[in-house]
Design an enzyme around this catalytic site. Structure first.
Site, short mmCIF file in Angstrom:
data_model
loop_
_atom_site.label_atom_id
_atom_site.label_comp_id
_atom_site.label_asym_id
_atom_site.label_seq_id
_atom_site.Cartn_x
_atom_site.Cartn_y
_atom_site.Cartn_z
N THR A 1 0.75 -1.03 0.26
CA THR A 1 0.01 -0.14 -0.02
C THR A 1 0.99 1.02 0.06
O THR A 1 1.87 1.60 0.87
CB THR A 1 -0.89 0.96 1.01
OG1 THR A 1 -1.60 -1.28 1.24
CG2 THR A 1 -1.63 1.46 1.31
N LYS B 1 -7.73 1.55 -2.78
CA LYS B 1 -7.43 1.54 -1.40
C LYS B 1 -7.39 2.20 -0.71
O LYS B 1 -7.89 1.90 0.39
CB LYS B 1 -6.36 0.88 -1.42
CG LYS B 1 -5.20 0.02 -0.30
CD LYS B 1 -6.02 -1.20 0.79
CE LYS B 1 -5.73 -1.05 2.60
NZ LYS B 1 -3.86 -2.02 2.53
N LYS C 1 -0.83 4.85 8.92
CA LYS C 1 -0.08 5.33 6.86
C LYS C 1 -1.62 5.72 6.16
O LYS C 1 -0.89 6.61 5.51
CB LYS C 1 0.67 4.33 7.43
CG LYS C 1 0.90 3.80 5.50
CD LYS C 1 1.49 2.24 5.03
CE LYS C 1 2.48 2.13 4.60
NZ LYS C 1 2.35 0.86 3.57
#
Length: 298
Positions: A94, A169, A244
Site C-alpha cells: 500500500t 485502497k 499510514k
C-alpha cells in the site's frame, strides 16, 4: 497451471501469502532482508534466494509486499534489470498513488509488465487466503494475475489503469477509519447514557448503523467474539498501518483540493494514537482513547 514466482517481502502479510502460493502448487523463490522471515517461509516450502535480484532471475511473475513507496521504487531499480523481459510485476504494497504510477513507468521502461494490487483483509486474511485485491493496470495483465490472486484471496477487482488499485485502497480505508471512529464514539456515548454494548450492537447491526467496523471488528468486547477487542486489541489491522493509509489518503485529498473534513480529522486522530497507546494495538482500540478523553471510566 504451475508458475514460477518471485516473492519479495516476507513480513506478517507477505510470508503467509508466499506460503499460500506454494500450497496452490506454484514454485516460489523469495527474498527478505530479515533472515528469520526467510527461514519461516522455507518451512512452508518457499525457496530462499540470496538476494532480490537472484529471486527474480527466472521468474514469470514477481510479487512485492513492502512497507512504503520508497522501498518499492528502490527495489524496482535493483531488480528490473535482473528479470527476464516481459515479466509481470505485481506490487501488493500500500503506497502513494504517485509512487505506484512511477513504479509502472519504470517497469514499462525496462520492458516489463506491471500491476498495483494492494490488499484488504489484514494478517488474518493473508493467512486464510481471503484477501481482497484492488488492482490497477492493463486488462491483459489483470487477467493473467487473477488466477494467482485467487490462491491468495476471495476477490480481485480491476479498478482501472496504473495507480487505480492504490486509489481504491486509500479511499476504502478512509471510509474504514472514519467509520471506526464513529462506531467507537457511539459506544462511548451509549456507555454514558447507561445503554449496554450488547443492546447498541443488537440495534445498530440490524439498522442503518450497520457497517464492517461494527459487525466484524466491533471495538468493544462481547458482541462480536472474533473481534480484536476480545483479545486486548491485539492486531488485527495494526494502528500504525491505519495511520499510514489515512496519511496517504489525506495527502491525496489535499493535493486534489478535496474537502475531506472527516478523513483529514481521522488521519490526525490515528497518527496521534499510533504514536502513543495504539502503537502495538489494533486500530479499533481507538475506542479507549475516545473513552479516556471523554472522562469516562476505562
Amino acid at each position: 497451471m504451475t508458475r514460477s514466482i518471485a516473492f519479495i517481502g516476507l513480513g506478517h502479510m507477505g510470508g503467509p501469502m508466499a506460503a499460500n502460493l506454494v500450497t496452490a502448487g506454484h514454485r516460489v523463490r523469495a527474498y527478505d532482508l530479515v533472515a528469520a522471515a526467510l527461514d519461516t517461509a522455507a518451512e512452508a516450502g518457499v525457496e530462499p534466494a540470496g538476494s532480490a535480484a537472484e529471486a527474480v532471475a527466472d521468474a514469470e511473475v514477481v510479487i512485492t509486499m513492502l512497507p512504503a513507496g520508497r522501498h518499492v521504487l528502490d527495489l524496482y531499480d535493483d531488480i528490473l534489470g535482473a528479470a527476464r523481459p516481459g515479466t509481470l510485476f505485481v506490487d501488493c504494497s500500500t503506497i502513494d498513488v504517485t509512487d505506484a504510477r512511477t513504479a509502472h513507468e519504470r517497469a514499462a521502461a525496462a520492458g516489463m509488465r506491471s500491476l498495483d494490487a494492494p490488499v484488504s483483509g489484514g494478517v488474518v486474511g493473508a493467512e486464510a487466503a481471503t484477501l481482497t485485491f484492488m488492482v490497477g493496470g492493463g486488462e491483459a495483465e489483470f487477467a493473467e494475475a487473477e488466477v494467482l490472486l485467487a490462491a491468495l484471496g476471495k476477490r480481485s477487482v480491476h479498478c482501472g489503469g496504473a495507480g487505480a488499485g492504490q486509489a481504491a485502497k486509500i479511499c476504502n480505508n478512509m471510509i474504514l477509519g472514519v467509520s471506526m471512529i464513529a462506531v467507537s464514539e457511539a459506544f462511548v456515548l451509549a456507555e454514558s447514557l447507561g445503554l449496554s454494548h450488547q443492546a447498541l450492537y443488537d440495534v445498530a447491526s440490524a439498522a442503518s448503523g450497520q457497517c464492517w467496523a461494527l459487525t466484524v471488528n466491533c471495538p468493544v468486547p462481547g458482541p462480536v467474539p472474533g473481534s480484536p477487542a476480545n483479545r486486548d486489541y491485539r492486531p488485527g489491522f495494526a494502528t500504525s498501518l491505519m495511520a499510514k493509509d489515512l496519511g496517504l489518503a489525506a495527502n491525496a485529498a489535499r493535493a486534489g483540493g478535496v474537502q475531506a473534513e472527516l478523513g483529514l480529522r481521522a488521519a490526525e486522530l490515528y497518527a496521534a494514537y499510533a504514536q502513543g497507546a495504539g502503537a502495538a494495538e489494533d486500530f479499533s482500540g481507538v475506542v479507549r482513547t475516545i473513552r479516556n478523553q471523554s472522562g469516562a471510566q476505562a
